[in-house]
Scaffold this active site. Structure first.
Site, PDB file in Angstrom:
ATOM      1  N   SER A 149       0.848  -1.194   0.000  1.00 57.58           N
ATOM      2  CA  SER A 149       0.000   0.000   0.000  1.00 57.58           C
ATOM      3  C   SER A 149       0.879   1.238   0.000  1.00 57.58           C
ATOM      4  O   SER A 149       2.067   1.179   0.395  1.00 57.58           O
ATOM      5  CB  SER A 149      -0.853  -0.007   1.275  1.00 57.58           C
ATOM      6  OG  SER A 149      -1.552   1.209   1.427  1.00 57.58           O
ATOM      7  N   TYR A 162      -1.812  -0.818  10.647  1.00 54.55           N
ATOM      8  CA  TYR A 162      -1.889  -1.078   9.188  1.00 54.55           C
ATOM      9  C   TYR A 162      -0.545  -0.699   8.549  1.00 54.55           C
ATOM     10  O   TYR A 162       0.004  -1.453   7.752  1.00 54.55           O
ATOM     11  CB  TYR A 162      -3.045  -0.286   8.581  1.00 54.55           C
ATOM     12  CG  TYR A 162      -3.306  -0.583   7.115  1.00 54.55           C
ATOM     13  CD1 TYR A 162      -3.791  -1.827   6.708  1.00 54.55           C
ATOM     14  CD2 TYR A 162      -3.077   0.379   6.134  1.00 54.55           C
ATOM     15  CE1 TYR A 162      -4.034  -2.100   5.363  1.00 54.55           C
ATOM     16  CE2 TYR A 162      -3.321   0.117   4.785  1.00 54.55           C
ATOM     17  CZ  TYR A 162      -3.798  -1.131   4.406  1.00 54.55           C
ATOM     18  OH  TYR A 162      -4.044  -1.394   3.074  1.00 54.55           O
TER      19      TYR A 162
HETATM   20  P1  NDP Z   1     -11.579  -5.783   0.022  1.00 57.81           P
HETATM   21  O1  NDP Z   1     -12.045  -5.655   1.430  1.00 57.81           O
HETATM   22  O2  NDP Z   1     -12.536  -5.544  -1.077  1.00 57.81           O
HETATM   23  O3  NDP Z   1     -10.930  -7.227  -0.204  1.00 57.81           O
HETATM   24  C1  NDP Z   1     -10.208  -7.902   0.791  1.00 57.81           C
HETATM   25  C2  NDP Z   1     -10.167  -9.370   0.427  1.00 57.81           C
HETATM   26  O4  NDP Z   1      -9.388 -10.071   1.401  1.00 57.81           O
HETATM   27  C3  NDP Z   1     -11.542 -10.007   0.415  1.00 57.81           C
HETATM   28  O5  NDP Z   1     -11.661 -10.803  -0.740  1.00 57.81           O
HETATM   29  C4  NDP Z   1     -11.552 -10.884   1.660  1.00 57.81           C
HETATM   30  O6  NDP Z   1     -12.346 -12.044   1.421  1.00 57.81           O
HETATM   31  C5  NDP Z   1     -10.069 -11.264   1.752  1.00 57.81           C
HETATM   32  N1  NDP Z   1      -9.700 -11.703   3.084  1.00 57.81           N
HETATM   33  C6  NDP Z   1      -9.704 -10.978   4.221  1.00 57.81           C
HETATM   34  N2  NDP Z   1      -9.354 -11.744   5.257  1.00 57.81           N
HETATM   35  C7  NDP Z   1      -9.115 -12.995   4.760  1.00 57.81           C
HETATM   36  C8  NDP Z   1      -8.740 -14.226   5.333  1.00 57.81           C
HETATM   37  N3  NDP Z   1      -8.512 -14.337   6.655  1.00 57.81           N
HETATM   38  N4  NDP Z   1      -8.585 -15.294   4.538  1.00 57.81           N
HETATM   39  C9  NDP Z   1      -8.815 -15.201   3.201  1.00 57.81           C
HETATM   40  N5  NDP Z   1      -9.174 -14.058   2.595  1.00 57.81           N
HETATM   41  C10 NDP Z   1      -9.335 -12.973   3.375  1.00 57.81           C
HETATM   42  O7  NDP Z   1     -10.333  -4.789  -0.089  1.00 57.81           O
HETATM   43  P2  NDP Z   1      -9.279  -4.470  -1.256  1.00 57.81           P
HETATM   44  O8  NDP Z   1      -9.587  -5.182  -2.497  1.00 57.81           O
HETATM   45  O9  NDP Z   1      -9.144  -3.019  -1.259  1.00 57.81           O
HETATM   46  O10 NDP Z   1      -7.948  -5.058  -0.585  1.00 57.81           O
HETATM   47  C11 NDP Z   1      -7.048  -5.920  -1.222  1.00 57.81           C
HETATM   48  C12 NDP Z   1      -5.636  -5.567  -0.789  1.00 57.81           C
HETATM   49  O11 NDP Z   1      -5.302  -4.280  -1.285  1.00 57.81           O
HETATM   50  C13 NDP Z   1      -5.423  -5.517   0.721  1.00 57.81           C
HETATM   51  O12 NDP Z   1      -4.198  -6.145   1.043  1.00 57.81           O
HETATM   52  C14 NDP Z   1      -5.353  -4.035   1.011  1.00 57.81           C
HETATM   53  O13 NDP Z   1      -4.584  -3.760   2.163  1.00 57.81           O
HETATM   54  C15 NDP Z   1      -4.695  -3.540  -0.265  1.00 57.81           C
HETATM   55  N6  NDP Z   1      -4.855  -2.113  -0.538  1.00 57.81           N
HETATM   56  C16 NDP Z   1      -6.107  -1.593  -0.742  1.00 57.81           C
HETATM   57  C17 NDP Z   1      -6.254  -0.225  -0.966  1.00 57.81           C
HETATM   58  C18 NDP Z   1      -7.589   0.421  -1.104  1.00 57.81           C
HETATM   59  O14 NDP Z   1      -7.654   1.671  -1.072  1.00 57.81           O
HETATM   60  N7  NDP Z   1      -8.671  -0.322  -1.300  1.00 57.81           N
HETATM   61  C19 NDP Z   1      -5.076   0.651  -1.061  1.00 57.81           C
HETATM   62  C20 NDP Z   1      -3.829  -0.009  -0.857  1.00 57.81           C
HETATM   63  C21 NDP Z   1      -3.736  -1.346  -0.619  1.00 57.81           C
HETATM   64  P3  NDP Z   1     -13.309 -12.788   2.474  1.00 57.81           P
HETATM   65  O15 NDP Z   1     -13.861 -11.739   3.389  1.00 57.81           O
HETATM   66  O16 NDP Z   1     -14.329 -13.433   1.588  1.00 57.81           O
HETATM   67  O17 NDP Z   1     -12.422 -13.781   3.145  1.00 57.81           O
END
Ligand code: NDP
Length: 253
Positions: A149, A162
């Site tokens: 990030s 974070y």
């Molecule tokens: P979302 O919340 O849309 O997606 C997060 C995903 O992680 C979901 O599919 C969730 O699936 C999965 N997840 C969470 N916990 C678990 C677990 N214990 N086991 C398996 N899967 C898990 O957020 P983003 O798409 O934004 O996030 C994706 C990545 O991008 C993250 O690492 C985030 O830190 C990073 N990021 C995002 C930014 C933003 O502004 N959105 C900016 C910078 C980085 P489920 O709940 O079904 O398990």
């Protein structure tokens, strides 16, 4: 769409929403067999159906990868089904914000469990298969892309834990890159700024309101923008490794 990833097998964690969802679709469009990993079974089933309707191949693996056994089982299941593994996108993550004083320590533990431990378990389980693919896989090169990030580059008040998890991801990625790049396992980190996903929705109401009033980015990136960047990283010629990619919205300073 050219099939630059034809015959390859990719795992995308956190594929049930946001960046992971878009990335699974993008890699499938490039011809990869995509294993989509997350906890929400229904979301994964819909994604697999979408990818297959578009002519791709996908497989859902329901797993909580913050649990080491489940992470290891997820990798083993994919290798058993598809025979090899060429690409790992460590994307699953959680961002729970707020001041350190009076913080809910359980929230810190949940973030560390997925943002760091989940990424480590998946990487550890996948690495032997990726090294093998780099020798005898269809491209003779393999890829790990870790989603960090902007918060892995710059710390801010209320982002402390974070920040810690994402700075950690950056450090681990670079160390591993130095270990395996010359064995043709490319290891890169991608650091997005604000992306319009469900990420903020996991915070409590106060934090959500505060973010909406103070930190709102007028035109955030879309998940597809990041998916395209990930696809770019894993479709370079074998000689070329993208070690770091920092992707910001033009409306975020
Ligand atoms: P979302 O919340 O849309 O997606 C997060 C995903 O992680 C979901 O599919 C969730 O699936 C999965 N997840 C969470 N916990 C678990 C677990 N214990 N086991 C398996 N899967 C898990 O957020 P983003 O798409 O934004 O996030 C994706 C990545 O991008 C993250 O690492 C985030 O830190 C990073 N990021 C995002 C930014 C933003 O502004 N959105 C900016 C910078 C980085 P489920 O709940 O079904 O398990």
């Amino acid at each position: 769409m050219t099939s630059k990833l034809a015959g390859t097998v990719a795992i995308v964690t956190g594929a049930s929403s946001g960046i992971g969802h878009a990335t699974a679709r993008a890699l499938a469009e490039h011809g990869a067999f995509v294993a989509v990993v997350a906890r929400r079974r229904d979301r994964l089933a819909t994604l697999v159906a979408e990818i297959e309707a578009a002519g791709g191949t996908a497989h859902a693996v329901v797993a909580d990868i913050a649990d080491r056994t489940q992470a290891e089982r997820a990798v083993a299941e994919v290798v058993e089904r598809f025979g090899h593994l060429d690409i790992l996108v460590n994307n699953a993550g959680l961002m729970l914000l707020g001041p350190v004083l009076d913080a809910d320590v359980g929230e810190w533990e949940r973030m560390i469990a997925i943002n760091q431990n989940g990424l480590l378990y998946m990487t550890h389980a996948a690495l032997p298969h990726l090294l093998k693919a780099a020798t005898d896989g269809p491209r003779e090169v393999a890829d790990i892309v870790n989603i960090s990030s902007q918060a892995g580059r710059e710390a801010s008040a209320n982002f402390g834990v974070y920040n810690m998890t994402k700075f950690g991801v950056n450090g681990f990625t670079e160390a591993l890159r130095q270990e395996v790049t010359q064995k043709h396992v490319r290891v890169g980190v991608l650091e997005p700024g604000a992306v319009d996903t469900e990420l903020i929705s996991h915070n409590n109401e106060n934090i959500r309101e505060e973010l909406a009033s103070s930190d709102a980015i007028p035109e955030p990136l879309q998940s597809a923008d990041i998916a395209e960047s990930i696809a770019f990283m894993v479709t370079r010629p074998r000689r070329s490794s993208i070690a770091e990619l920092w992707a910001m919205p033009t409306s975020q300073a």
